[in-house]
Design an enzyme around this catalytic site. Sequence first.
Site, short mmCIF file in Angstrom:
data_model
loop_
_atom_site.label_atom_id
_atom_site.label_comp_id
_atom_site.label_asym_id
_atom_site.label_seq_id
_atom_site.Cartn_x
_atom_site.Cartn_y
_atom_site.Cartn_z
N GLY A 48 20.89 40.94 53.54
CA GLY A 48 21.50 42.22 53.89
C GLY A 48 20.70 42.96 54.94
O GLY A 48 19.58 42.57 55.30
N MET A 49 21.25 44.05 55.42
CA MET A 49 20.61 44.81 56.49
C MET A 49 19.21 45.28 56.11
O MET A 49 18.25 45.11 56.87
CB MET A 49 21.49 46.01 56.88
CG MET A 49 20.97 46.81 58.06
SD MET A 49 22.18 48.02 58.65
CE MET A 49 22.25 49.15 57.24
N LYS A 107 25.42 52.92 40.23
CA LYS A 107 24.03 52.97 40.71
C LYS A 107 23.17 53.86 39.81
O LYS A 107 22.00 53.55 39.57
CB LYS A 107 23.99 53.47 42.15
CG LYS A 107 24.56 52.49 43.18
CD LYS A 107 23.76 51.19 43.24
CE LYS A 107 22.45 51.37 43.97
NZ LYS A 107 21.73 50.08 44.15
N ASP A 152 22.11 34.70 41.20
CA ASP A 152 23.15 35.58 40.69
C ASP A 152 22.47 36.56 39.74
O ASP A 152 22.09 36.18 38.62
CB ASP A 152 24.22 34.76 39.97
CG ASP A 152 25.30 35.63 39.32
OD1 ASP A 152 25.26 36.86 39.47
OD2 ASP A 152 26.17 35.06 38.62
N ILE A 153 22.29 37.80 40.17
CA ILE A 153 21.53 38.74 39.34
C ILE A 153 22.27 39.15 38.08
O ILE A 153 21.68 39.77 37.19
CB ILE A 153 21.09 39.98 40.14
CG1 ILE A 153 22.29 40.81 40.61
CG2 ILE A 153 20.20 39.58 41.30
CD1 ILE A 153 21.89 42.13 41.28
N TYR A 157 31.06 54.01 42.50
CA TYR A 157 29.83 53.47 43.06
C TYR A 157 28.62 54.26 42.58
O TYR A 157 27.61 53.69 42.13
CB TYR A 157 29.91 53.49 44.59
CG TYR A 157 28.61 53.20 45.29
CD1 TYR A 157 28.02 51.95 45.22
CD2 TYR A 157 27.97 54.19 46.04
CE1 TYR A 157 26.83 51.68 45.88
CE2 TYR A 157 26.79 53.94 46.71
CZ TYR A 157 26.22 52.68 46.63
OH TYR A 157 25.03 52.42 47.28
#
Length: 285
Positions: A10-11, A127, A36-37, A123
């Site tokens: 990822g970025m 998180k 795969d977390i 989202y």
Amino acid sequence: MQWIVIGAAGMLGQDVVARLEGEGRSVEALDRGDLDITDPAACDRLLRGADVVVNCAAWTAVDLAEEREAEAFAVNATGAANLARSASSVGARLVQISTDYVFDGSARTPYAADAPQNPATAYGRTKAAGEWAVAALGSQHLIMRTAYLYGAGGVCFPRTIVKLAAERGGLDVVDDQHGQPTWTVDVADLVLRAVDAEVPGGVYHATSQGSASWFEFAAEAVAAAGMDRGLVRPTTSEAFVRPAPRPAYSVLDHGSLRAVGVEPIGTWQERWSKAAGSVLAATRH
């Protein structure tokens, strides 16, 4: 010291790996195809021998999470819990990358690290749950919230704005959402500095100092590309209604970093001036 970076393609993950390799650190880069977390046994197996684990993996499709919250939760909450548990079992520190979306954006002064959470989106809820799990499963783990990320290694706001401004001859950008444009290179540097300083486990804010609206950042982006600032025009959030509401105010306070003797990232304007050349380079090809 053995570092493992999850979400390495990822970025942000790319810049964390690059920063560590540039320092001559021992680092293993793992992405979705490697780990795969959501699989706790896989986390146990692949985190053996780790001293520091940096979790950059996340479900970041904010709007899609509104209709697929269970899938987002599996990655952002359950996945984070699996990594925290596995890291703790081998005595490693987990650096969990989190987000401003754990807040609802209704504040008018910068959010402290210990400010009450009140996520307004799926989202944000997932998180926030991930933060809770990480804190519960390891007292030495670090939660580093960031926001308004941009970088050379992925799709990002300033590069998109420059591309669209050139294609369309101008565009409208919201001027009533404020945050802290933050370079992924700087987040990577802060992660390394915080771990090296052996800061206590807890929550820290990995964002630039100062604040800007998306419109203000867009104007700086087109200017950095040698284009007329007038190509971007201010508008309001009502013009861009989305399934997941965007926080109106995402400015994060850096007091918890300063309290442990770690200097926050510099101002967003100064950091953008350093970053612009490399970040916008892909636009010119």
